[in-house]
Enzyme design. Structure first.
Site, PDB file in Angstrom:
ATOM      1  NE  ARG A  82      -3.297  -0.004   2.910  1.00  0.00           N
ATOM      2  CZ  ARG A  82      -2.574   0.101   4.096  1.00  0.00           C
ATOM      3  NH1 ARG A  82      -2.103   1.281   4.440  1.00  0.00           N
ATOM      4  NH2 ARG A  82      -2.627  -0.957   4.969  1.00  0.00           N
ATOM      5  CE1 TYR A 135     -16.653  11.370 -16.140  1.00  0.00           C
ATOM      6  CE2 TYR A 135     -16.389  10.981 -13.840  1.00  0.00           C
ATOM      7  CZ  TYR A 135     -16.670  10.181 -14.821  1.00  0.00           C
ATOM      8  OH  TYR A 135     -16.823   9.167 -15.378  1.00  0.00           O
ATOM      9  CG  ASP A 208     -10.222  15.431 -15.257  1.00  0.00           C
ATOM     10  OD1 ASP A 208      -9.778  15.067 -16.264  1.00  0.00           O
ATOM     11  OD2 ASP A 208     -11.271  14.920 -14.748  1.00  0.00           O
ATOM     12  CE  LYS A 233     -12.658   7.437 -18.732  1.00  0.00           C
ATOM     13  NZ  LYS A 233     -13.108   8.722 -18.189  1.00  0.00           N
TER      14      LYS A 233
HETATM   15  C1  LIG Z   1     -13.697   9.108 -16.908  1.00  0.00           C
HETATM   16  C2  LIG Z   1     -13.112  10.340 -16.488  1.00  0.00           C
HETATM   17  C3  LIG Z   1     -13.206  10.424 -14.905  1.00  0.00           C
HETATM   18  C4  LIG Z   1     -13.175   9.279 -14.113  1.00  0.00           C
HETATM   19  O1  LIG Z   1     -12.223   8.449 -14.098  1.00  0.00           O
HETATM   20  P1  LIG Z   1     -12.456   6.732 -13.845  1.00  0.00           P
HETATM   21  O2  LIG Z   1     -11.239   6.094 -14.294  1.00  0.00           O
HETATM   22  O3  LIG Z   1     -13.624   6.219 -14.953  1.00  0.00           O
HETATM   23  O4  LIG Z   1     -12.543   6.671 -12.380  1.00  0.00           O
HETATM   24  C5  LIG Z   1     -12.866  11.801 -14.472  1.00  0.00           C
HETATM   25  N1  LIG Z   1     -12.520  12.684 -15.289  1.00  0.00           N
HETATM   26  C6  LIG Z   1     -12.924  12.671 -16.578  1.00  0.00           C
HETATM   27  C7  LIG Z   1     -12.910  13.841 -17.609  1.00  0.00           C
HETATM   28  C8  LIG Z   1     -13.248  11.479 -17.094  1.00  0.00           C
HETATM   29  O5  LIG Z   1     -13.609  11.299 -18.352  1.00  0.00           O
END
Ligand SMILES: *Cc1c(COP(=O)(O)O)cnc(C)c1O
Length: 418
Positions: A82, A135, A208, A233
């Site tokens: 961890r 998001y 983000d 992504k």
């Molecule tokens: C998908 C996404 C998230 C969340 O990510 P996960 O890996 O699905 O938890 C946060 N911000 C944006 C812009 C996203 O596209």
């Protein structure tokens, strides 16, 4: 040493004199960034260190380790899964190199990165300013979970920097949270303005940058404090794992890593390996996705069955000027409105042969969705409209298939509903 050449160089914009050699490009960073040349067993790739804990040879070794950890400046070995793992650490160095940051911390998902960062930094009585169009789950976390702990959130319209400045409460606001490009309208935050407001009021700034990737945009170079990605992504790129990352200054990231040891959102070493493997092709994938997305956006904009196209690479997009100034490419997602209702739009999607109907984005396979049916299904048309989601809106997350094949596919599906 290659490691120093690639990771320890200041970001492009901060180089100043122009006499230094330029920082390595995105693809070189994606392949070599943060990587040590010598790995265990002389392996070329980073081995998967699949262990939950780490053993000490004898008591003296344990005491030496504890001494270094407590009074020295760290240690080159791990203690417990961890708190750290070499495969995870390798990915973290690569992600730091890609975004031009000093360090990075990896989490079990993008949302885990968001929640861990905010829980680690905020205290009760604090205040967050967030741009709308963020998001959906990030908004939900701030407006419901953080509220329960006495942390208030003010949401301001994207692009309204006077409203953003007015929303900052001196000595109380701790964070400005924004996203760029946003989902589904691909709005672009002015990173320089947000960084400036953060410095002026001593408020931390977070972008983000999931939709952009470090290939298209590097918020830290504009003075932003933290950049966050859902590595699920583009970074992993193959729709086969979940992970998230926060990149920033070394001392801040160290504090986040310590907090991760408490909050527990660690990535499995297997997934860390897959992520690192995916990242190596990030720049070539994103270049292809940028190219196809721009061609798709231009094609759709000229098509009579399409009412409107949202893509920051088009002059018609409200944030095109900002995007052109701060991005190296406009990304692989194109949103558009089909001339027709909910049902006609669904028929158009059903006629497409290449993209899968699925949430998410950024992998090699193209994915398509009608947000009205995917993320906002439980709402009525009127409720959706109030949130800015039209029934005929489509979000197309482009993969790495050939550009011409994707254009042909769109053409035959649009012909089928005409
Ligand atoms: C998908 C996404 C998230 C969340 O990510 P996960 O890996 O699905 O938890 C946060 N911000 C944006 C812009 C996203 O596209």
């Amino acid at each position: 040493m290659v490691q120093e050449r690639i990771t320890d160089r200041p970001a492009n914009r901060l180089n100043g004199s122009g006499r230094q050699r330029p920082a390595p490009g995105s693809s070189t960073r994606a392949v070599h960034g943060g990587a040590r040349r010598r790995k265990a067993y002389g392996a070329l790739t980073m081995p998967i260190v699949q262990t939950a804990t780490y053993a000490f040879n004898d008591t003296q070794e344990l005491i030496d380790f504890m001494d270094r950890k407590t009074w020295g400046d760290g240690s080159d070995r791990e203690e417990y899964g961890r708190y750290g793992n070499p495969t995870v650490a390798a990915v973290e160095s690569k992600l730091a190199a890609l975004d031009g940051g000093e360090d990075a911390v990896l989490y079990a998902s993008g949302m885990n990165a968001v929640t861990s960062l905010l829980l680690s930094v905020l205290s009760s009585g604090g205040h967050v300013v967030m741009t709308d169009d963020c998001y959906r789950r990030t908004r939900q976390f701030c407006l419901t979970f953080l509220k329960r702990f006495g942390i208030e959130t003010t949401i301001v319209p994207m692009g309204d920097y006077a409203a953003l400045e007015a929303a900052i409460i001196p000595k109380k606001t701790r964070f400005i949270i924004s996203e760029s490009p946003t989902n589904p309208y691909l709005r672009i935050a002015d990173l320089e303005k947000i960084a400036h407001l953060g410095k002026k009021y001593r408020v931390l700034t977070l972008i983000d940058s999931t939709f952009a990737t470090p290939v298209n945009q590097r918020p830290l170079e504009w003075g932003i404090d933290f950049v966050l990605h859902s590595a699920t992504k583009y970074l992993s790129g193959h729709h086969d794992l979940l992970a998230g990352v926060v990149v920033g200054q070394a001392d801040r990231i160290r504090a986040l890593r310590d907090a991760r040891g408490v909050l527990g959102g660690v990535v499995d070493p297997q997934n860390a390996y897959l992520l690192e493997r995916g990242i190596k092709t990030l720049a070539v994938r994103v270049a292809q996705q940028n190219r196809t997305a721009l061609a798709v956006a231009r094609y759709l904009e000229s098509h009579p069955r399409i009412e409107r196209v949202w893509y920051p690479g088009l002059e018609s997009h409200p944030d095109h000027t900002t995007a052109a100034a701060q991005m190296r490419g406009f990304g692989g997602v194109v949103s558009f409105e089909v001339a027709g209702d909910l049902e006609t739009t669904g028929r158009f999607i059903d006629h497409l042969r290449i993209p899968y109907i699925a949430p998410s984005l950024g992998g090699v396979e193209s994915l398509i969705e009608q947000p009205a049916l995917m993320s906002y299904y439980e709402k009525t048309t009127e409720e959706r409209l109030a949130l800015g989601i039209k029934d005929n809106l489509v979000r197309f997350a482009i993969g790495i298939e050939d550009t011409d094949d994707i254009l042909d596919d769109l053409e035959q599906a649009l012909a089928a509903i005409s």
